[in-house]
Scaffold this motif. Structure first.
Motif, mmCIF file in Angstrom:
data_model
loop_
_atom_site.group_PDB
_atom_site.id
_atom_site.type_symbol
_atom_site.label_atom_id
_atom_site.label_comp_id
_atom_site.label_asym_id
_atom_site.label_seq_id
_atom_site.Cartn_x
_atom_site.Cartn_y
_atom_site.Cartn_z
ATOM 1 N N ILE A 1 -7.149 -19.171 -24.200
ATOM 2 C CA ILE A 1 -7.737 -19.101 -22.859
ATOM 3 C C ILE A 1 -8.067 -17.649 -22.527
ATOM 4 C CG2 ILE A 1 -7.361 -19.601 -20.410
ATOM 5 C CD1 ILE A 1 -4.938 -21.421 -21.684
ATOM 6 N N ARG B 1 -9.856 -25.090 -28.018
ATOM 7 C CA ARG B 1 -8.674 -25.891 -28.339
ATOM 8 C C ARG B 1 -8.747 -26.327 -29.798
ATOM 9 N NH1 ARG B 1 -9.631 -31.874 -25.456
ATOM 10 N NH2 ARG B 1 -11.249 -32.578 -26.921
ATOM 11 N N LEU C 1 -6.077 -28.615 -18.651
ATOM 12 C CA LEU C 1 -5.769 -28.734 -20.069
ATOM 13 C C LEU C 1 -4.604 -29.674 -20.353
ATOM 14 C CD1 LEU C 1 -6.014 -24.927 -20.992
ATOM 15 C CD2 LEU C 1 -7.860 -26.629 -20.873
ATOM 16 N N PHE D 1 -4.292 -24.185 -27.233
ATOM 17 C CA PHE D 1 -5.410 -23.662 -26.457
ATOM 18 C C PHE D 1 -5.400 -22.136 -26.466
ATOM 19 C CE2 PHE D 1 -3.981 -27.646 -24.507
ATOM 20 C CZ PHE D 1 -5.159 -28.385 -24.445
ATOM 21 N N CYS E 1 -3.845 -24.350 -16.438
ATOM 22 C CA CYS E 1 -3.430 -24.974 -17.697
ATOM 23 C C CYS E 1 -2.927 -26.395 -17.482
ATOM 24 C CB CYS E 1 -2.359 -24.127 -18.381
ATOM 25 S SG CYS E 1 -2.963 -22.564 -19.042
ATOM 26 N N ALA F 1 -1.736 -21.525 -24.820
ATOM 27 C CA ALA F 1 -0.998 -22.664 -24.282
ATOM 28 C C ALA F 1 -1.058 -23.813 -25.282
ATOM 29 C CB ALA F 1 -1.596 -23.095 -22.933
ATOM 30 N N GLY G 1 2.859 -22.255 -21.888
ATOM 31 C CA GLY G 1 1.840 -21.224 -21.901
ATOM 32 C C GLY G 1 2.451 -19.843 -21.834
ATOM 33 N N ALA H 1 -1.676 -28.835 -20.448
ATOM 34 C CA ALA H 1 -0.748 -28.071 -21.287
ATOM 35 C C ALA H 1 0.652 -28.150 -20.705
ATOM 36 C CB ALA H 1 -1.198 -26.624 -21.394
ATOM 37 N N VAL I 1 -12.272 -21.507 -22.841
ATOM 38 C CA VAL I 1 -11.146 -22.156 -23.508
ATOM 39 C C VAL I 1 -11.596 -22.732 -24.854
ATOM 40 C CG1 VAL I 1 -9.303 -23.867 -23.349
ATOM 41 C CG2 VAL I 1 -10.196 -22.799 -21.259
#
Length: 551
Positions: free
Chosen positions: A333, A51, A358, A331, A354, A324, A363, A360, A49
């Motif tokens: 991924i 970001r 994350l 992000f 996610c 995402a 996504g 998130a 990942v």
């Protein structure tokens, strides 16, 4: 940064991701505003990942195109990262800044035969391929104001895609972007299509120099351009990096030709109409001034809720690539799959990851399987399931912006010569395709252009006219002067130039250090280094003799 320096292990109960099973991430900075982490999960799965901080002013997201062209342009993620690194961008709403590519991933699904992406694409502000009409989904979008969204069902209303001819006051609808021209159609070709429009001679084409990318700009907004060439019944037209081609056939060609003249202003307006996934309920996300976008499938996470799907492509475990985001980060991924070390994920598992790891809220799935690849600061960090990188149609990058740099060594109106045979490119940078060449010693002129001398791909670039040919060449392949040996650039080689040569003379292997003439070292090399070995010596004097005219 080595992969071994970046990975970490996540512990989850019962071998299935859950919100309560997530452990804190261990993000490692790979550039200011961009972090990276790896997750080893007990499925087993290996997840990679990156970001990007949405508030980091010097960071942005761009889409990439294999080989820089939509037609048969497949390329590895590594290749695209290298292609767009240090290349010109439109970030900041001006050409001149450059991409410092930090992270790259593969993008949309694509036709394995043609290499054309399945969905639409926006690249550096150019709407390069339309998203299919009313198919239920579009893709991830990053805008010039740093806003992001995942698009749903879209369409392109016929009366809202138009060219306005300022001189005549008329307008004309266009039917498509970067696709084959049909009977009685007007098609807009952008520089990302291919080197040329590749059309036949049954229509008319108009070359338009643009002040900015076409963007998605609904009326009354528009992107302004100036007509540079009108080409009836001449076939394919070369497309420079800051131009479009209006290509028309039949009745559309008649309308086009009746409304254009060289030097006239034209305006391009276009709009994407947005609906919910049902393709009937209006959706508020506005595509205006979207900077980068690619198609995807399975909007698996919406508003923090995992979306169910019975599609076999969603319920089976495969290697995955996804994008995402939440209010703070975007992000990228990648999940390895199809191996004993990493089995891959389905959409539910991807959405749960996610959410759990994350935080998130949105996504979307990208092309996966053997296409899944992530590149971070010069290396592929995951293990592609094919055993090596697959050539794909497009992708996404996280980049930092590099400021515009302009050389003042030359200027518009200067006469120049090529040191050796020089490939002419459609834009400033080796990422742009070559379309012609000028031989060694060719005489040219620098026309006015706001990017004359711009730095890109490790060199300064100049737009040069060599007779009927005009293209971009790097700084090291041209020198200033009316002719070889024309040190004072007055169009001849005479005793004044020989005096300047004497001031520049330094001997083999020595850089010129002029003391009397006011010339710089570079001026000396431009005018008198006739054998292009970075000095001014007796061999260069011999090279001046054929240029002497005494005027």
């Amino acid at each position: 940064m080595k992969r071994s320096d970046l990975h970490r292990t996540g512990i989850v109960c019962l071998g299935v991701l859950s919100l309560t099973g997530a452990v804190p991430a261990d993000w490692q900075p790979v550039a200011p505003g961009i972090d990276y982490d790896e997750f080893l999960l007990p499925d087993p799965n290996h997840v990679y990942v990156a970001r990007m901080d949405r508030a980091a002013a010097d960071c942005f997201i761009e889409s990439t195109i294999g080989q820089g062209k939509l037609i048969s342009g497949r390329e590895t993620v590594s290749g695209m990262a290298q292609r767009y690194d240090d290349a010109l961008a439109y970030w900041g709403q001006a050409w001149g800044p450059r991409n410092d590519v930090v992270v790259a991933v593969n993008g949309d699904f694509f036709d394995l035969t043609s290499g054309v992406p399945t969905g639409g694409q926006i690249h550096s502000g150019w709407y390069t391929k339309r998203f299919p009409n009313v198919t239920g989904g579009s893709g991830f979008a990053w805008q010039l104001d740093r806003d992001v969204f995942i698009g749903e069902c879209v369409t392109h209303t016929a009366g809202k895609q138009k060219v306005t001819y300022v001189t005549t006051g008329n307008s004309q609808n266009f039917q498509g972007i970067n696709r084959a021209r049909g009977a009685n159609e007007l098609i807009v070709y952008t520089p990302q299509y291919n080197l040329t429009t590749a059309t036949d001679a049954t229509g008319a084409e108009v070359l338009v120099e643009m002040a900015r990318p076409t963007l998605v700009l609904p009326t009354p907004s528009y992107a302004r351009g100036t007509v540079r060439e009108i080409r009836p019944n001449l076939g394919g037209t070369v497309i420079p990096f800051d131009h479009i081609v209006l290509s028309a056939h039949g009745t559309a060609a008649t309308t086009l030709l009746n409304n254009v003249s060289v030097g006239a202003e034209v305006r391009i307006s276009q709009e994407i109409t947005h609906y919910e996934h049902d393709c009937s309920t209006p959706l508020g996300y506005d595509w205006t001034k979207t900077y980068a976008s690619i198609g995807g499938s399975f909007h698996f996470l919406k508003g923090g809720v995992i979306q169910p799907s019975s599609d076999p492509g969603a319920v089976e475990r495969h290697p995955r690539t996804a994008v995402a985001y939440n209010s703070d980060y975007v992000f990228f991924i990648v999940v390895d799959g199809r191996s004993a070390a990493s089995v891959g994920m389905n959409m539910t598992e991807l959405g749960t990851f996610c959410l759990a790891y994350l935080a998130a809220t949105e996504g979307i799935n990208q092309d996966g399987g053997g296409s899944s690849a992530m590149w971070v600061n010069g290396q592929i960090v995951n293990v592609p399931s094919d055993g090596t990188e697959r050539a794909v149609a497009n992708g996404l990058i996280m980049a930092q912006v590099q400021t515009t740099e302009i050389s003042d060594r030359l200027a518009a109106g200067d006469h120049v010569h090529t040191v050796t045979s020089a490939a002419l490119r459609v834009g400033p940078g080796t990422n742009y395709l070559p379309f012609n060449a000028s031989g060694a010693g060719a005489s040219g002129l620098l026309p006015a252009h706001t990017l004359q001398g711009v730095l890109a791909k490790g060199d300064y670039w100049w737009k040069c006219q060599f007779g009927a040919k005009t293209g971009w060449v790097p700084d090291n392949l041209i020198f200033r002067g009316g002719s070889v040996g024309d040190g004072d650039a007055d169009g001849d080689v005479d005793l004044d130039d020989y005096s300047l040569f004497a001031d520049c003379l330094a001997g083999p292997g020595a850089a010129p250090q002029p003391a009397l003439s006011g010339l710089t070292t570079r001026d000396c090399l431009d005018a008198f280094d006739t054998d292009a070995d970075s000095d001014v010596d007796a061999r260069d004097f011999a090279g001046l003799q054929p240029a002497w005219d005494g005027d």
